[in-house]
Design an enzyme around this catalytic site. Structure first.
Site, PDB file in Angstrom:
ATOM      1  N   ILE A 151       0.834  -1.213   0.000  1.00 30.45           N
ATOM      2  CA  ILE A 151       0.000   0.000   0.000  1.00 30.45           C
ATOM      3  C   ILE A 151       0.864   1.257   0.000  1.00 30.45           C
ATOM      4  O   ILE A 151       0.648   2.180  -0.799  1.00 30.45           O
ATOM      5  CB  ILE A 151      -0.979  -0.007   1.203  1.00 30.45           C
ATOM      6  CG1 ILE A 151      -1.909  -1.223   1.089  1.00 30.45           C
ATOM      7  CG2 ILE A 151      -1.787   1.291   1.257  1.00 30.45           C
ATOM      8  CD1 ILE A 151      -2.720  -1.511   2.333  1.00 30.45           C
ATOM      9  N   ASP A 170      11.338   2.672   5.808  1.00 31.56           N
ATOM     10  CA  ASP A 170      11.014   1.252   5.933  1.00 31.56           C
ATOM     11  C   ASP A 170      12.331   0.505   6.052  1.00 31.56           C
ATOM     12  O   ASP A 170      13.073   0.395   5.081  1.00 31.56           O
ATOM     13  CB  ASP A 170      10.224   0.776   4.697  1.00 31.56           C
ATOM     14  CG  ASP A 170       9.692  -0.650   4.849  1.00 31.56           C
ATOM     15  OD1 ASP A 170      10.376  -1.470   5.498  1.00 31.56           O
ATOM     16  OD2 ASP A 170       8.606  -0.918   4.317  1.00 31.56           O
ATOM     17  N   CYS A 229      -4.338   4.768   7.921  1.00 37.86           N
ATOM     18  CA  CYS A 229      -5.244   3.787   7.300  1.00 37.86           C
ATOM     19  C   CYS A 229      -4.684   2.391   7.504  1.00 37.86           C
ATOM     20  O   CYS A 229      -5.049   1.475   6.781  1.00 37.86           O
ATOM     21  CB  CYS A 229      -5.348   4.024   5.800  1.00 37.86           C
ATOM     22  SG  CYS A 229      -6.555   5.243   5.371  1.00 37.86           S
ATOM     23  N   ALA A 230      -3.750   2.244   8.484  1.00 36.22           N
ATOM     24  CA  ALA A 230      -3.113   0.920   8.655  1.00 36.22           C
ATOM     25  C   ALA A 230      -3.732   0.189   9.844  1.00 36.22           C
ATOM     26  O   ALA A 230      -4.660  -0.619   9.662  1.00 36.22           O
ATOM     27  CB  ALA A 230      -1.607   1.088   8.794  1.00 36.22           C
ATOM     28  N   ASP A 255      -8.745   5.929   9.780  1.00 37.51           N
ATOM     29  CA  ASP A 255      -9.686   4.882   9.367  1.00 37.51           C
ATOM     30  C   ASP A 255      -9.676   3.739  10.375  1.00 37.51           C
ATOM     31  O   ASP A 255     -10.506   2.843  10.305  1.00 37.51           O
ATOM     32  CB  ASP A 255      -9.272   4.361   7.973  1.00 37.51           C
ATOM     33  CG  ASP A 255     -10.273   3.349   7.418  1.00 37.51           C
ATOM     34  OD1 ASP A 255     -11.486   3.632   7.473  1.00 37.51           O
ATOM     35  OD2 ASP A 255      -9.840   2.265   6.953  1.00 37.51           O
ATOM     36  N   GLU A 260     -11.901  -0.858  18.261  1.00 42.12           N
ATOM     37  CA  GLU A 260     -12.922  -0.668  17.224  1.00 42.12           C
ATOM     38  C   GLU A 260     -14.169  -1.474  17.585  1.00 42.12           C
ATOM     39  O   GLU A 260     -14.037  -2.622  17.992  1.00 42.12           O
ATOM     40  CB  GLU A 260     -12.374  -1.119  15.865  1.00 42.12           C
ATOM     41  CG  GLU A 260     -11.241  -0.226  15.418  1.00 42.12           C
ATOM     42  CD  GLU A 260     -10.689  -0.571  14.025  1.00 42.12           C
ATOM     43  OE1 GLU A 260     -11.239  -1.454  13.350  1.00 42.12           O
ATOM     44  OE2 GLU A 260      -9.704   0.055  13.635  1.00 42.12           O
ATOM     45  N   HIS A 278     -13.114   2.128   9.467  1.00 42.37           N
ATOM     46  CA  HIS A 278     -12.283   1.020   8.950  1.00 42.37           C
ATOM     47  C   HIS A 278     -12.812   0.527   7.591  1.00 42.37           C
ATOM     48  O   HIS A 278     -13.158  -0.654   7.433  1.00 42.37           O
ATOM     49  CB  HIS A 278     -12.231  -0.140   9.966  1.00 42.37           C
ATOM     50  CG  HIS A 278     -11.032  -1.030   9.771  1.00 42.37           C
ATOM     51  ND1 HIS A 278     -10.380  -1.649  10.802  1.00 42.37           N
ATOM     52  CD2 HIS A 278     -10.380  -1.423   8.644  1.00 42.37           C
ATOM     53  CE1 HIS A 278      -9.378  -2.380  10.330  1.00 42.37           C
ATOM     54  NE2 HIS A 278      -9.363  -2.257   9.014  1.00 42.37           N
ATOM     55  N   ALA A 281     -10.637  -1.270   3.012  1.00 40.50           N
ATOM     56  CA  ALA A 281     -10.755  -2.360   2.029  1.00 40.50           C
ATOM     57  C   ALA A 281     -12.150  -2.432   1.416  1.00 40.50           C
ATOM     58  O   ALA A 281     -12.444  -3.350   0.644  1.00 40.50           O
ATOM     59  CB  ALA A 281     -10.433  -3.683   2.706  1.00 40.50           C
TER      60      ALA A 281
HETATM   61  P1  NAD Z   1       2.857  -4.927   3.510  1.00 39.65           P
HETATM   62  O1  NAD Z   1       3.257  -6.077   4.380  1.00 39.65           O
HETATM   63  O2  NAD Z   1       2.915  -5.088   2.032  1.00 39.65           O
HETATM   64  O3  NAD Z   1       3.736  -3.637   3.892  1.00 39.65           O
HETATM   65  C1  NAD Z   1       4.075  -3.291   5.195  1.00 39.65           C
HETATM   66  C2  NAD Z   1       5.437  -2.625   5.145  1.00 39.65           C
HETATM   67  O4  NAD Z   1       5.731  -2.134   6.457  1.00 39.65           O
HETATM   68  C3  NAD Z   1       6.584  -3.599   4.767  1.00 39.65           C
HETATM   69  O5  NAD Z   1       7.308  -3.098   3.657  1.00 39.65           O
HETATM   70  C4  NAD Z   1       7.435  -3.656   6.013  1.00 39.65           C
HETATM   71  O6  NAD Z   1       8.821  -3.772   5.712  1.00 39.65           O
HETATM   72  C5  NAD Z   1       7.124  -2.314   6.662  1.00 39.65           C
HETATM   73  N1  NAD Z   1       7.439  -2.282   8.085  1.00 39.65           N
HETATM   74  C6  NAD Z   1       7.330  -3.269   9.005  1.00 39.65           C
HETATM   75  N2  NAD Z   1       7.732  -2.837  10.198  1.00 39.65           N
HETATM   76  C7  NAD Z   1       8.113  -1.544  10.040  1.00 39.65           C
HETATM   77  C8  NAD Z   1       8.629  -0.556  10.910  1.00 39.65           C
HETATM   78  N3  NAD Z   1       8.864  -0.821  12.204  1.00 39.65           N
HETATM   79  N4  NAD Z   1       8.879   0.672  10.404  1.00 39.65           N
HETATM   80  C9  NAD Z   1       8.658   0.959   9.099  1.00 39.65           C
HETATM   81  N5  NAD Z   1       8.203   0.047   8.213  1.00 39.65           N
HETATM   82  C10 NAD Z   1       7.916  -1.179   8.690  1.00 39.65           C
HETATM   83  O7  NAD Z   1       1.395  -4.529   3.991  1.00 39.65           O
HETATM   84  P2  NAD Z   1       0.292  -3.683   3.186  1.00 39.65           P
HETATM   85  O8  NAD Z   1      -0.553  -4.616   2.412  1.00 39.65           O
HETATM   86  O9  NAD Z   1       0.938  -2.547   2.505  1.00 39.65           O
HETATM   87  O10 NAD Z   1      -0.597  -3.154   4.432  1.00 39.65           O
HETATM   88  C11 NAD Z   1      -0.108  -2.119   5.267  1.00 39.65           C
HETATM   89  C12 NAD Z   1      -1.025  -1.906   6.470  1.00 39.65           C
HETATM   90  O11 NAD Z   1      -2.323  -1.522   6.030  1.00 39.65           O
HETATM   91  C13 NAD Z   1      -1.229  -3.142   7.363  1.00 39.65           C
HETATM   92  O12 NAD Z   1      -1.257  -2.723   8.707  1.00 39.65           O
HETATM   93  C14 NAD Z   1      -2.610  -3.608   6.972  1.00 39.65           C
HETATM   94  O13 NAD Z   1      -3.227  -4.362   7.996  1.00 39.65           O
HETATM   95  C15 NAD Z   1      -3.293  -2.275   6.740  1.00 39.65           C
HETATM   96  N6  NAD Z   1      -4.517  -2.324   5.920  1.00 39.65           N
HETATM   97  C16 NAD Z   1      -5.587  -1.611   6.363  1.00 39.65           C
HETATM   98  C17 NAD Z   1      -6.750  -1.605   5.619  1.00 39.65           C
HETATM   99  C18 NAD Z   1      -7.955  -0.816   6.096  1.00 39.65           C
HETATM  100  O14 NAD Z   1      -9.074  -1.269   5.907  1.00 39.65           O
HETATM  101  N7  NAD Z   1      -7.762   0.347   6.665  1.00 39.65           N
HETATM  102  C19 NAD Z   1      -6.830  -2.325   4.415  1.00 39.65           C
HETATM  103  C20 NAD Z   1      -5.704  -3.011   3.978  1.00 39.65           C
HETATM  104  C21 NAD Z   1      -4.533  -3.010   4.750  1.00 39.65           C
END
Ligand code: NAD
Length: 304
Positions: A151, A170, A229-230, A255, A260, A278, A281
């Protein structure tokens, strides 16, 4: 031969259910409490959840599950340690939500700097407050992207398209990834120091819990905007609240929350906080894709 049984405990699109039904006996029972799940879980080989159902150690230890499927990315609603101890596979559907979550992030970023939700509310109350909603342009502002996975990377690419400077942090990605999308990488403190807007895209883990805490807010620019949004726990909500009140943070968009639904979370009372329930997705495309992806992953895991 009798078919293996899967319990679908949260809402899943019919495309995924259809795939499951070809191979498995499927029961859909949503909204179950922990006690109810504990009672029935021994009847199933597989369990599929989204984010509403918390798959606790108690549920896992009362089961004969072979696989738990999370229709989404984060598996923080599943006790993965407990599952691993019992040899239960935990699978997710990481690819389907990327664009949906990325586009919500961008929507929230525009909403924040132009006060779109507040202006909408005001005009619906019969007011015409043209001068109150003086915004900022994104063009040439610096966006700090924390977490450059699926993302974060898509957000960075689109932000560059808007003419923003993008800085990423990252510690786990290859240098070539940053070079590919042509963004500057920095350590966390440097990113916090230079960013006009900060957006979070890491998973919630022991390491990222309260990654943004009182110390991190101190380093940020006055007037910074924050988007999450994470996952809720990545920001210390108490520190965020204090820094919104003292106007170090100009505004934030959430989000996700530590709890929650957030119910009486004081952040929701602040005018410079915009929030969504939230829905990162929640697009038709993502819901369809996520259901297909998790159905295929669960079947693959059961077949070994
Ligand atoms: P991903 O695993 O592809 O990417 C996560 C990135 O974070 C990785 O590149 C990892 O190296 C990095 N990371 C890990 N620990 C770290 C730290 N301490 N400092 C900096 N970077 C760090 O995941 P994604 O698919 O991109 O999803 C990212 C986030 O979004 C997740 O928390 C996921 O649950 C959340 N998400 C939320 C929604 C929503 O409905 N709001 C929808 C989808 C995903």
């Amino acid at each position: 031969m009798t078919k293996r049984k899967v319990l679908v405990a949260d809402k899943l699109s019919e495309e995924g259910i259809n795939i499951l039904q070809k191979e498995l006996e499927v029961e859909v029972k949503t909204g179950l409490k922990e006690d109810e799940l504990v009672k029935i879980i021994k009847n199933y080989d597989a369990l599929i959840v989204r984010s509403a159902t918390k798959v606790t150690r108690r549920i896992i230890e009362n089961s004969y599950l072979k696989v738990i499927g999370r229709a989404g990315v984060g598996v923080d609603n599943i006790d993965v340690d407990a599952a691993t101890e019992r040899g239960i596979l935990v699978v997710n559907a990481p690819f389907s939500n990327t664009i949906a979550a990325c586009e919500l992030t961008l929507g929230l970023m525009f909403s924040l700097v132009r006060n779109i939700p507040q202006a909408n509310q005001s005009i619906k109350e019969g007011k015409w407050e043209k001068n109150k909603f003086l915004g900022l342009e994104l063009y040439k502002k610096t966006l700090g992207v924390i977490g450059l996975g699926r993302i974060g990377k898509e957000v960075a690419i689109r932000a560059k398209g808007l003419g923003m400077n993008v800085v990423g942090y990252d510690p786990y990605i290859a240098k070539s990834t940053a070079a590919q999308i042509k963004i500057k990488m920095a350590n966390l403190d440097e990113l916090l120091k230079v960013s006009d807007i900060i957006t979070l895209h890491t998973p919630l883990t022991k390491d990222t819990y309260h990654l943004i805490d009182f110390r991190e807010f101190e380093i940020m620019k006055k007037g910074v905007y924050i988007i999450n949004c994470a996952r809720g726990g990545i920001i210390n909500e108490r520190a965020l609240y204090d820094n919104l009140i003292n106007q170090k943070v100009a505004g934030c968009a959430l989000d996700v929350f530590e709890n929650e639904p957030p119910e009486d979370n004081p952040l929701l009372k602040l005018p410079n906080v915009i929030a969504t329930p939230h829905i990162g997705a929640s697009t038709k495309e993502a819901q369809k894709m996520v259901s297909i992806e998790i159905a295929e992953e669960v079947i693959k895991a059961l077949k070994g």
